[in-house]
Motif scaffolding. Structure first.
Motif, PDB file in Angstrom:
ATOM      1  N   ILE A  24       0.843  -1.202   0.000  1.00  0.00           N
ATOM      2  CA  ILE A  24       0.000   0.000   0.000  1.00  0.00           C
ATOM      3  C   ILE A  24       0.881   1.256   0.000  1.00  0.00           C
ATOM      4  CG2 ILE A  24      -1.783   1.290   1.268  1.00  0.00           C
ATOM      5  CD1 ILE A  24      -2.772  -1.433   2.359  1.00  0.00           C
ATOM      6  N   ILE A  25       1.878   1.259   0.869  1.00  0.00           N
ATOM      7  CA  ILE A  25       2.815   2.396   0.895  1.00  0.00           C
ATOM      8  C   ILE A  25       4.176   1.901   1.400  1.00  0.00           C
ATOM      9  CG2 ILE A  25       1.869   3.195   3.138  1.00  0.00           C
ATOM     10  CD1 ILE A  25       3.022   5.715   0.569  1.00  0.00           C
ATOM     11  N   PRO A  26       5.148   1.757   0.477  1.00  0.00           N
ATOM     12  CA  PRO A  26       6.450   1.209   0.879  1.00  0.00           C
ATOM     13  C   PRO A  26       7.129   2.071   1.956  1.00  0.00           C
ATOM     14  CG  PRO A  26       6.241   1.252  -1.515  1.00  0.00           C
ATOM     15  CD  PRO A  26       5.080   2.022  -0.962  1.00  0.00           C
ATOM     16  N   ALA A  27       7.947   1.402   2.770  1.00  0.00           N
ATOM     17  CA  ALA A  27       8.561   2.046   3.939  1.00  0.00           C
ATOM     18  C   ALA A  27       9.346   3.300   3.582  1.00  0.00           C
ATOM     19  CB  ALA A  27       9.464   1.048   4.658  1.00  0.00           C
ATOM     20  N   ARG A  28       9.946   3.317   2.379  1.00  0.00           N
ATOM     21  CA  ARG A  28      10.805   4.467   2.092  1.00  0.00           C
ATOM     22  C   ARG A  28      10.012   5.761   1.935  1.00  0.00           C
ATOM     23  NH1 ARG A  28      10.222   1.372  -2.298  1.00  0.00           N
ATOM     24  NH2 ARG A  28       9.853   2.320  -4.331  1.00  0.00           N
ATOM     25  N   PHE A  29       8.689   5.651   1.844  1.00  0.00           N
ATOM     26  CA  PHE A  29       7.880   6.879   1.761  1.00  0.00           C
ATOM     27  C   PHE A  29       7.326   7.297   3.122  1.00  0.00           C
ATOM     28  CE2 PHE A  29       7.466   4.820  -2.447  1.00  0.00           C
ATOM     29  CZ  PHE A  29       8.203   5.757  -3.157  1.00  0.00           C
ATOM     30  N   LEU A  30       7.785   6.629   4.168  1.00  0.00           N
ATOM     31  CA  LEU A  30       7.268   6.968   5.501  1.00  0.00           C
ATOM     32  C   LEU A  30       8.103   8.050   6.175  1.00  0.00           C
ATOM     33  CD1 LEU A  30       6.520   3.415   6.979  1.00  0.00           C
ATOM     34  CD2 LEU A  30       5.238   4.708   5.288  1.00  0.00           C
ATOM     35  N   LYS A  31       9.072   8.573   5.464  1.00  0.00           N
ATOM     36  CA  LYS A  31       9.960   9.558   6.085  1.00  0.00           C
ATOM     37  C   LYS A  31       9.355  10.942   6.053  1.00  0.00           C
ATOM     38  CE  LYS A  31      13.998   7.081   4.440  1.00  0.00           C
ATOM     39  NZ  LYS A  31      15.272   7.207   3.735  1.00  0.00           N
ATOM     40  N   GLY A  39      -0.665  10.102  -1.108  1.00  0.00           N
ATOM     41  CA  GLY A  39      -1.451   9.494  -2.178  1.00  0.00           C
ATOM     42  C   GLY A  39      -0.646   9.234  -3.444  1.00  0.00           C
ATOM     43  N   ARG A  40       0.333  10.076  -3.686  1.00  0.00           N
ATOM     44  CA  ARG A  40       1.164   9.939  -4.890  1.00  0.00           C
ATOM     45  C   ARG A  40       1.890   8.588  -4.914  1.00  0.00           C
ATOM     46  NH1 ARG A  40       6.041  11.929  -6.994  1.00  0.00           N
ATOM     47  NH2 ARG A  40       6.836  12.415  -4.918  1.00  0.00           N
ATOM     48  N   ASN A  41       2.222   8.065  -3.740  1.00  0.00           N
ATOM     49  CA  ASN A  41       2.960   6.810  -3.681  1.00  0.00           C
ATOM     50  C   ASN A  41       2.112   5.620  -3.230  1.00  0.00           C
ATOM     51  OD1 ASN A  41       5.192   9.129  -2.754  1.00  0.00           O
ATOM     52  ND2 ASN A  41       5.752   7.785  -4.438  1.00  0.00           N
ATOM     53  N   LEU A  42       0.795   5.829  -3.216  1.00  0.00           N
ATOM     54  CA  LEU A  42      -0.098   4.712  -2.923  1.00  0.00           C
ATOM     55  C   LEU A  42       0.144   3.588  -3.926  1.00  0.00           C
ATOM     56  CD1 LEU A  42      -2.705   3.652  -1.396  1.00  0.00           C
ATOM     57  CD2 LEU A  42      -3.990   4.660  -3.293  1.00  0.00           C
ATOM     58  N   PHE A  43       0.296   2.372  -3.450  1.00  0.00           N
ATOM     59  CA  PHE A  43       0.561   1.195  -4.306  1.00  0.00           C
ATOM     60  C   PHE A  43       1.742   1.431  -5.242  1.00  0.00           C
ATOM     61  CE2 PHE A  43      -4.197   0.802  -3.691  1.00  0.00           C
ATOM     62  CZ  PHE A  43      -4.125  -0.251  -2.786  1.00  0.00           C
ATOM     63  N   ASP A  44       2.761   2.102  -4.755  1.00  0.00           N
ATOM     64  CA  ASP A  44       3.857   2.580  -5.604  1.00  0.00           C
ATOM     65  C   ASP A  44       4.436   1.524  -6.549  1.00  0.00           C
ATOM     66  OD1 ASP A  44       5.724   5.167  -5.691  1.00  0.00           O
ATOM     67  OD2 ASP A  44       6.970   3.380  -5.972  1.00  0.00           O
ATOM     68  N   ALA A  45       4.746   0.340  -5.994  1.00  0.00           N
ATOM     69  CA  ALA A  45       5.431  -0.665  -6.821  1.00  0.00           C
ATOM     70  C   ALA A  45       4.540  -1.186  -7.944  1.00  0.00           C
ATOM     71  CB  ALA A  45       5.911  -1.825  -5.957  1.00  0.00           C
ATOM     72  N   MET A  46       3.227  -1.215  -7.707  1.00  0.00           N
ATOM     73  CA  MET A  46       2.313  -1.691  -8.750  1.00  0.00           C
ATOM     74  C   MET A  46       1.957  -0.549  -9.709  1.00  0.00           C
ATOM     75  SD  MET A  46      -0.322  -4.333  -6.888  1.00  0.00           S
ATOM     76  CE  MET A  46      -0.828  -3.446  -5.443  1.00  0.00           C
ATOM     77  N   ARG A  47       1.994   0.668  -9.181  1.00  0.00           N
ATOM     78  CA  ARG A  47       1.454   1.796  -9.934  1.00  0.00           C
ATOM     79  C   ARG A  47       2.453   2.422 -10.904  1.00  0.00           C
ATOM     80  NH1 ARG A  47      -0.881   6.364  -6.303  1.00  0.00           N
ATOM     81  NH2 ARG A  47      -1.276   8.008  -7.827  1.00  0.00           N
ATOM     82  N   TYR A  48       3.738   2.285 -10.562  1.00  0.00           N
ATOM     83  CA  TYR A  48       4.767   2.910 -11.406  1.00  0.00           C
ATOM     84  C   TYR A  48       5.744   1.866 -11.924  1.00  0.00           C
ATOM     85  CZ  TYR A  48       2.914   7.050  -9.083  1.00  0.00           C
ATOM     86  OH  TYR A  48       2.079   8.021  -8.609  1.00  0.00           O
ATOM     87  N   LEU A  49       6.263   2.111 -13.123  1.00  0.00           N
ATOM     88  CA  LEU A  49       7.280   1.255 -13.716  1.00  0.00           C
ATOM     89  C   LEU A  49       8.644   1.652 -13.147  1.00  0.00           C
ATOM     90  CD1 LEU A  49       5.892   1.355 -17.365  1.00  0.00           C
ATOM     91  CD2 LEU A  49       5.762  -0.561 -15.728  1.00  0.00           C
ATOM     92  N   PRO A  50       9.643   0.796 -13.338  1.00  0.00           N
ATOM     93  CA  PRO A  50      10.961   1.114 -12.762  1.00  0.00           C
ATOM     94  C   PRO A  50      11.496   2.493 -13.184  1.00  0.00           C
ATOM     95  CG  PRO A  50      10.910  -1.158 -13.483  1.00  0.00           C
ATOM     96  CD  PRO A  50       9.616  -0.539 -13.931  1.00  0.00           C
ATOM     97  N   ALA A  89      -2.495   7.205   2.948  1.00  0.00           N
ATOM     98  CA  ALA A  89      -2.221   7.193   1.505  1.00  0.00           C
ATOM     99  C   ALA A  89      -3.507   6.938   0.725  1.00  0.00           C
ATOM    100  CB  ALA A  89      -1.164   6.138   1.175  1.00  0.00           C
ATOM    101  N   LEU A  90      -4.325   6.013   1.207  1.00  0.00           N
ATOM    102  CA  LEU A  90      -5.606   5.734   0.541  1.00  0.00           C
ATOM    103  C   LEU A  90      -6.473   6.998   0.531  1.00  0.00           C
ATOM    104  CD1 LEU A  90      -6.337   2.240   2.100  1.00  0.00           C
ATOM    105  CD2 LEU A  90      -6.072   2.680  -0.347  1.00  0.00           C
ATOM    106  N   LEU A  91      -6.561   7.632   1.693  1.00  0.00           N
ATOM    107  CA  LEU A  91      -7.397   8.815   1.839  1.00  0.00           C
ATOM    108  C   LEU A  91      -6.891   9.951   0.950  1.00  0.00           C
ATOM    109  CD1 LEU A  91      -9.805   9.649   3.636  1.00  0.00           C
ATOM    110  CD2 LEU A  91      -8.158  10.641   5.234  1.00  0.00           C
TER     111      LEU A  91
END
Lengths: 203, 473
Positions: A24-31, A39-50, A89-91
């Motif tokens: 849902i939100i990878p740890a590196r965006f918790l800083k 919201g921009r990084n919600l589901f980051d790994a699925m939502r964006y390509l490398p 992030a969902l909200l």
């Protein structure tokens, strides 16, 4: 907290089991020291390509689901860490309701603190709602917390259960702390009793 | 659950003694004895207090330490990464403003919050302990009701020293008999998660019992309780016994003198009563456990080290077949591959699951006199500054360094990759941590969970390896 009464909106299908909080939100965006902007990084790994561009295959990158307000998800949604950044992030993306067969406990609890309604419904009903969600903008779901029903695009109403206290807080947008503080005298009395019995726990 | 004569579980007893008030619908105001705070899940909570003009109700029951995104390299010059630095500085400002005790970055007591709590004697039997981190379940090993909470609840506890909760269900997991050679607490908990699944404990507090649990040292019990959350349970518990008391005695925050005697007398009343009722009971035979590793991206995906990568086609439903195929694709594995033929790039020994001195001793016993395999990066991250110092006093750091392991400073590190310790895409890691989720240890990283001895075995062989072939019986 924003009250949750009724919501009519586009539902995005996410038929994946065990969607964990790292997904849902990878740890590196918790800083962050804020609640907003995740919201921009919600589901980051699925939502964006490398390369950082949007993955066109991911549901929330497709119309009309970019405007989804409801998520229809698989079992054990929100398992993993206690990070409240997941509901934040969902909200922040715009999701105010998640429907799934079941949820991990901490995530489920965290939703209520942020005006998000998590709804548990049996797998076969979730399967039907998943099919509704696949119809996109032509098939909005309505969630009515007052009456505790989800209304399908065909008009069928599905009853859901929810803890009455949590329902009350969501409907009225109540903050827990203020409510608990109304019981301050009880907390004081309890604390005095413990202090007498176990003084070593108090500095 | 009342104060009546019905037999009660350990959980029931702790719960009952902490209910401040029961609201009409059954929700309870539950008193919290100990609140552990770290830099990632607290800034918004302190900000909430500030905005509402509230204070911390019990700074003396609140303890703060930075662990999640601190670098594990030399940090005498501070933190390079600006966002991490801001988060740690924000914590430092907040603890100063609200008067909360804090173990600073350069203090030997700094470490992973779940290592620090028991180590300092902050975690004691019969207490309620919370922290904005799901692995708070670790502290259940001393017989405390300990569970993770979100940031809104962190704020709630800071302001009121209570939480609004409903009682959980009781689950008993009995691990009968003795653990075989080469198996550890990590293998017990992986076996349990493999059996009941990652949602198996949802809604429950798990009490671990049986000969194999009693036989574990406190570190092992912490490893087991730590991963209760990977089995879906917010909390895990082990009944306090003489081992628990011996472990806590003399620790800085443990009661002293006459208070100690009174505390122990109370702690002895805590174990579940004979005939106490559990909603769910699970039994495992310890002698059937073998060293385990995970193959997929959920902690329930366990397989014996002697086994092979499973075939998705053996699953019963299309949804499950699809999920497993996706996992294998992510993990870069082919069905039927022997686990012991899987090569690793990185080895991570540490975390709140396995970053205690006992874990480092077990890994060092395998590493001693051997070399990290060519092309493998192996790192050891002690769970706290005190664990690091103890290991250095015992010469473990020399064993690791001579074998080619990196010997680092304390923190969460590569367990969740919030600091620079991250896997690169496609890298495969033998890890003593607790989650093998996609991207957990770094975007695209591939994690295999296992015990410290097994991770050390992977480091020196360069592949997933059976530790039983490397150490004498």
């Amino acid at each position: 907290m924003q009250p949750f009464t009724t919501l009519t909106g586009i539902a995005a299908p996410l038929p994946i089991p065990n969607v964990d909080t790292d997904k849902i939100i990878p740890a590196r965006f918790l800083k962050t020291i804020k609640r907003s902007g995740l919201g921009r990084n919600l589901f980051d790994a699925m939502r964006y390509l490398p390369d950082g561009s949007e993955n066109p295959d991911f549901i929330l990158n497709r119309e009309p689901y970019r405007r989804a307000e409801i998520l229809v998800a698989g079992p054990n949604f929100g398992c993993g860490s206690s990070r409240e950044h997941a509901p934040w992030a969902l909200l922040d993306f715009g999701i105010r309701c998640v429907i799934a067969p079941d949820f991990a406990d901490i995530f489920y609890n965290n939703c209520f603190k942020n005006g998000i309604l998590p709804i548990k419904l049996p797998q076969e009903i979730c399967d039907a709602l998943m099919e509704d969600a696949r119809l996109g903008a032509n098939a909005r779901l309505t969630v009515d917390l007052e009456r505790q029903v989800v209304v399908r695009p065909n008009g069928e109403e599905i009853r859901f259960e929810i803890d009455p206290f949590r329902r009350h807080c969501l409907l009225n947008g109540l903050d827990d702390i203020g409510q608990t503080m109304a019981h301050a005298a009880k907390i004081d009395a309890y604390e005095a009793k413990r202090r007498a019995a176990e003084p070593w726990l108090f500095a | 659950m009342g104060e009546g004569t019905a037999p009660r579980t350990l959980f029931d007893k702790i719960w009952d003694s902490h209910v401040v008030e029961r609201l009409p619908d059954g929700t309870c105001i539950l008193y919290i004895d100990r609140h552990l705070v770290h830099e990632v899940t607290s800034p918004q909570a302190f900000e909430g207090l500030r905005m509402a003009g509230r204070r911390v109700r019990r700074p003396d029951a609140t303890f703060a330490v930075a662990d999640h995104n601190v670098p594990t390299s030399d940090r005498s010059r501070g933190i390079d990464e600006p966002e991490s630095r801001l988060q740690v500085e924000t914590l430092e400002r907040n603890v100063a403003e609200f008067g909360v005790p804090y173990f600073p970055l350069m203090d030997a007591r700094q470490g992973i919050v779940h290592i620090v709590g028991p180590e300092q004697g902050i975690s004691q039997p019969g207490l309620t302990i919370v922290c904005g981190d799901s692995h708070t379940s670790t502290h259940g090993a001393v017989g405390a009701l300990a569970f993770g909470i979100g940031t809104s609840e962190v704020e709630h506890v800071l302001a009121t020293q209570t939480l609004l909760q409903k009682p959980a269900k009781n689950m008993l997991i009995e691990v009968q008999g003795r653990l075989p050679f080469g198996c550890t607490a990590k293998d017990i908990i992986l076996a349990i998660i493999g059996r009941i699944g990652t949602a198996g404990g949802t809604g429950h507090v798990i009490e671990y019992a049986g000969e194999a649990i009693r036989d574990l040292d406190m570190a092992g019990r912490m490893t087991v309780c730590n991963m209760s959350i990977e089995a879906g349970a917010r909390a895990g518990l082990v009944a306090p016994d003489e081992k628990t008391f011996a472990y806590l005695k003399g620790r800085p925050y443990a009661p002293k003198g006459e208070a100690w005697e009174r505390a122990v007398a109370y702690w002895k009343t805590l174990p579940s009563d004979p005939g106490a009722r559990y909603d769910t009971t699970v039994t495992l035979k310890a002698d059937e456990i073998v060293p385990l590793v995970t193959w997929g991206t959920s902690p329930e995906d366990v397989v014996p080290i002697t086994g092979a990568v499973p075939d998705p086609d053996s699953e019963t439903t299309e949804a499950r077949r699809a999920a497993k195929r996706r996992m294998l694709e992510y993990m870069g594995l082919t069905p039927g591959t022997r686990m012991q033929d899987i090569r690793v790039d990185v080895v991570f020994i540490g975390s709140c699951t396995n970053g205690r001195i006992e874990d480092l001793r077990a890994a060092a016993a395998v590493a001693k006199g051997r070399k990290v395999a060519e092309g493998v990066r192996a790192m050891v991250v002690p769970g706290s500054g005190l664990v690091k110092r103890q290991a250095e006093d015992e010469g473990l750091d020399r064993i690791f360094r001579e074998a080619g392991f990196e010997w680092r400073e304390a923190g969460c590190s590569m367990c969740l990759g919030m600091n620079p310790d991250q896997l690169r895409p496609g890298q495969r890691c033998a890890s003593t941590s607790n989650r093998n989720f996609e991207g957990r240890q770094g975007p695209g990283g591939r994690t295999h969970l296992m015990s410290p001895a097994m991770a050390a075995a992977a480091a020196v062989t360069g592949r997933l390896a059976d530790v039983r072939q490397l150490v004498a019986h």
